[in-house]
Design an enzyme around this catalytic site. Structure first.
Site, short mmCIF file in Angstrom:
data_model
loop_
_atom_site.label_atom_id
_atom_site.label_comp_id
_atom_site.label_asym_id
_atom_site.label_seq_id
_atom_site.Cartn_x
_atom_site.Cartn_y
_atom_site.Cartn_z
N ASN A 109 3.30 15.80 23.63
CA ASN A 109 3.80 16.00 22.27
C ASN A 109 4.68 17.25 22.15
N THR A 112 -1.74 -2.83 19.61
CA THR A 112 -1.33 -1.48 20.00
C THR A 112 -1.94 -1.08 21.35
N ASP A 113 -1.29 -0.15 22.04
CA ASP A 113 -1.88 0.35 23.30
C ASP A 113 -3.16 1.14 23.05
N GLU A 114 -3.38 1.55 21.77
CA GLU A 114 -4.57 2.37 21.48
C GLU A 114 -5.88 1.61 21.70
N SER A 174 -10.66 -1.14 14.96
CA SER A 174 -10.35 -2.30 14.09
C SER A 174 -9.27 -3.17 14.73
N LYS A 175 -8.29 -2.55 15.40
CA LYS A 175 -7.25 -3.35 16.05
C LYS A 175 -7.84 -4.12 17.24
N ASN A 207 5.96 3.92 18.46
CA ASN A 207 7.32 3.59 18.02
C ASN A 207 7.91 4.76 17.23
N TYR A 263 -9.36 3.30 13.62
CA TYR A 263 -8.13 2.48 13.64
C TYR A 263 -8.11 1.59 14.88
N ARG A 320 2.07 10.70 24.99
CA ARG A 320 2.35 9.39 24.39
C ARG A 320 3.60 8.82 25.03
N ALA A 333 -1.17 -4.00 8.46
CA ALA A 333 -2.32 -3.23 8.95
C ALA A 333 -2.35 -1.88 8.25
N THR A 337 0.88 -1.18 0.00
CA THR A 337 0.00 0.00 0.00
C THR A 337 0.91 1.22 0.00
P1 NAD Z 1 3.00 0.74 8.50
O1 NAD Z 1 1.77 1.45 8.08
O2 NAD Z 1 4.31 1.41 8.41
O3 NAD Z 1 3.11 -0.62 7.66
C1 NAD Z 1 2.03 -1.46 7.39
C2 NAD Z 1 2.45 -2.45 6.31
O4 NAD Z 1 1.35 -3.34 6.07
C3 NAD Z 1 2.78 -1.79 4.96
O5 NAD Z 1 3.96 -2.35 4.43
C4 NAD Z 1 1.58 -2.12 4.08
O6 NAD Z 1 1.88 -2.21 2.70
C5 NAD Z 1 1.17 -3.47 4.67
N1 NAD Z 1 -0.24 -3.81 4.40
C6 NAD Z 1 -1.33 -3.00 4.58
N2 NAD Z 1 -2.44 -3.66 4.22
C7 NAD Z 1 -2.06 -4.91 3.84
C8 NAD Z 1 -2.76 -6.06 3.39
N3 NAD Z 1 -4.09 -6.06 3.24
N4 NAD Z 1 -2.05 -7.18 3.10
C9 NAD Z 1 -0.68 -7.20 3.23
N5 NAD Z 1 0.02 -6.14 3.63
C10 NAD Z 1 -0.65 -5.01 3.95
O7 NAD Z 1 2.71 0.24 9.97
P2 NAD Z 1 3.72 0.08 11.21
O8 NAD Z 1 3.84 1.36 11.91
O9 NAD Z 1 4.92 -0.65 10.76
O10 NAD Z 1 2.83 -0.87 12.14
C11 NAD Z 1 2.93 -2.30 12.03
C12 NAD Z 1 1.98 -2.93 13.04
O11 NAD Z 1 2.32 -2.51 14.35
C13 NAD Z 1 0.52 -2.53 12.83
O12 NAD Z 1 -0.27 -3.67 13.04
C14 NAD Z 1 0.26 -1.48 13.89
O13 NAD Z 1 -1.07 -1.49 14.28
C15 NAD Z 1 1.18 -1.94 15.00
N6 NAD Z 1 1.71 -0.90 15.91
C16 NAD Z 1 2.32 0.21 15.40
C17 NAD Z 1 2.86 1.14 16.29
C18 NAD Z 1 3.57 2.39 15.79
O14 NAD Z 1 3.88 3.27 16.58
N7 NAD Z 1 3.86 2.52 14.51
C19 NAD Z 1 2.78 0.94 17.68
C20 NAD Z 1 2.12 -0.19 18.16
C21 NAD Z 1 1.61 -1.12 17.25
O1 DAU Z 2 0.22 4.15 20.42
C1 DAU Z 2 0.55 3.31 19.35
C2 DAU Z 2 0.08 3.94 18.06
O2 DAU Z 2 0.98 5.03 17.81
C3 DAU Z 2 0.07 2.97 16.89
O3 DAU Z 2 -0.89 1.97 17.13
C4 DAU Z 2 -0.28 3.70 15.58
O4 DAU Z 2 -0.17 2.81 14.49
C5 DAU Z 2 0.71 4.84 15.40
O5 DAU Z 2 0.33 5.58 14.25
C6 DAU Z 2 0.72 5.75 16.62
O6 DAU Z 2 -0.54 6.46 16.74
P1 DAU Z 2 -0.61 8.02 17.13
O7 DAU Z 2 -1.89 8.57 16.66
O8 DAU Z 2 -0.26 8.21 18.56
O9 DAU Z 2 0.64 8.55 16.24
P2 DAU Z 2 0.85 9.87 15.37
O10 DAU Z 2 2.29 9.88 14.96
O11 DAU Z 2 -0.16 10.00 14.30
O12 DAU Z 2 0.61 11.02 16.43
C7 DAU Z 2 1.34 11.10 17.62
C8 DAU Z 2 0.78 12.26 18.43
O13 DAU Z 2 1.10 13.48 17.76
C9 DAU Z 2 -0.73 12.23 18.56
O14 DAU Z 2 -1.10 12.76 19.82
C10 DAU Z 2 -1.21 13.16 17.44
C11 DAU Z 2 -0.10 14.20 17.40
N1 DAU Z 2 0.16 14.78 16.05
C12 DAU Z 2 0.30 13.93 14.98
C13 DAU Z 2 0.56 14.44 13.72
C14 DAU Z 2 0.71 13.50 12.54
C15 DAU Z 2 0.30 16.15 15.89
O15 DAU Z 2 0.20 16.91 16.88
N2 DAU Z 2 0.54 16.66 14.65
C16 DAU Z 2 0.68 15.86 13.55
O16 DAU Z 2 0.88 16.38 12.43
#
Ligand code: NAD
Ligand code: DAU
Length: 340
Positions: free
Chosen positions: A249, A125-127, A153-154, A180, A150, A214, A83, A36
């Protein structure tokens, strides 16, 4: 061990596969990714020629393909990262989130059940726990109360995974991690978006008052936690990962500006995210005491090395921001009201 890793071309999956192939070269990994907007095959280009790695371009919700993969490879374990992961996008298009995060997970669980498997690690996720008040922290026993499409769905995927454990004795384990950061993160997320904006001397959009809190964990510490759960976790259990670095933040962004030697005048408060969760905090006592996990990267050190990575890998993100991301950015921030 033969592993099916899903979503391995995304941020955390890429870091996980790189570390796993380095630490356990005797294992074999099949990475299925739909590519994607968030999936980038370049992330793993240099491991593509390794005999213990195979990339499959495909959808986790495609039952025929998934069944075929399980039949061909006879996996020992699945680690499901795939995801739709961005909260702001889930507010725009919830149905994509339900399809991948819920139906995709269910398709994998079904195949794992049909073909037999030793471990199914669901990356959550913690969300899913919702939004906290000023005190306390999420425990694994905290009731789920998701508040965005989001996180809903998780949470649905977590319920399904545990239902497959209880109903079919599928060896499911769930990890729930906090925010992360680190290399290869798509620039829609707060830290890469802010780094890239600052490098262009553009303002950083701070949602609302910027006092949302966060917990920031370096992606390498998350990946080590997942490895421990995969190896030694108890079936049917949930493991929280995080609990080290809770910050508002605005403080995170001020530290970032300090590292980049730029003025705080680049911080621009804008209209808030609808339904914005105010605070997350994780109690990770369980994974620490049961599995011996602890984070190794301090936030100051991790943020500085992440900034360095984005500085040294300009071509990686420059290609991204000139593509799909450009329209997304315009849609998301173009008309966003600035707050005085
Ligand atoms: P990301 O959006 O960077 O990557 C998601 C990947 O999944 C992409 O490579 C995308 O192409 C692939 N994908 C999407 N739909 C698909 C499908 N239908 N079939 C196969 N592949 C598909 O996400 P991320 O930040 O690497 O997160 C990975 C996992 O960790 C997710 O499940 C997310 O909920 C969880 N998570 C993320 C964070 C964070 O802070 N990023 C924290 C806690 C948990
Ligand atoms: O807690 C784990 C989650 O962390 C994961 O499950 C999600 O996949 C990951 O996207 C992340 O979610 P958040 O919504 O916390 O992350 P994001 O980077 O979008 O935003 C972090 C914080 O910053 C949130 O409070 C929103 C704020 N924010 C975000 C953006 C993109 C801003 O203030 N300005 C911005 O432009």
């Amino acid at each position: 061990m033969k592993l099916l890793v899903t979503g391995g071309c995304g941020f955390i999956g890429t870091n996980f596969i790189r570390a796993h192939l380095r630490e356990k070269p005797e294992d074999f990994i099949v990475n299925i990714d739909l590519l994607t907007y968030a999936g980038n095959p370049e992330n793993l280009r240099d491991v593509e020629s390794q005999p213990n790695y195979l990339f499959v371009h495909g959808d986790i919700a495609d039952a025929t393909l998934i069944d075929e993969l399980f039949r061909t490879h006879r996996f020992d374990a699945v680690v499901n990262f795939a995801a739709e992961s961005h909260v702001d996008r889930s507010i725009e298009t919830p149905h994509v989130f339900l399809r991948t995060n819920v139906l995709g997970t269910q398709t994998l669980l079904d195949a794992a059940r049909r073909h037999g498997i030793q471990r199914f690690v669901q990356i959550s996720t913690d969300e899913v726990y919702g939004s906290l008040g000023p005190t306390g922290a999420f425990k694994e026993t905290t009731p789920l109360a998701p508040r965005s499409p989001y996180s809903a769905s998780k949470a649905a995927a977590d319920h399904l995974a545990l239902a497959y454990y209880h109903t079919y004795k599928l060896p499911v384990l769930i990890t729930r991690c906090s925010n992360n950061y680190g290399p290869y993160q798509y620039p829609e997320k707060l830290l890469p978006l802010s780094i890239i904006n600052v490098l262009h001397d553009r303002e950083i959009p701070v949602y609302g008052d910027g006092m949302q809190r966060r917990e920031w964990l370096h992606v390498s510490d998350h990946c080590r936690g997942i490895e421990l759960v995969l190896e030694k976790g108890r079936e049917g259990e949930v493991y929280n990962i995080g609990g080290v670095n809770e910050r508002p933040n605005i403080e995170v962004l001020k530290l970032l500006l300090e590292i980049l030697n730029k003025p705080t005048s680049l911080l621009c408060h804008v209209e808030d995210r609808p339904g914005h969760d105010r605070r997350y905090a994780i109690d990770s006592t369980k994974i620490r005491t049961e599995l011996g996990w602890e984070p190794l990267v301090s936030f100051e050190e991790g943020l500085a090395s992440t900034v360095r990575w984005y500085l040294e890998n300009r071509s990686w993100w420059e290609r991204i921001i000139s593509g799909e991301f450009r329209n997304y950015y315009e849609r998301m921030y173009g008309n966003r009201k600035k707050l005085s």
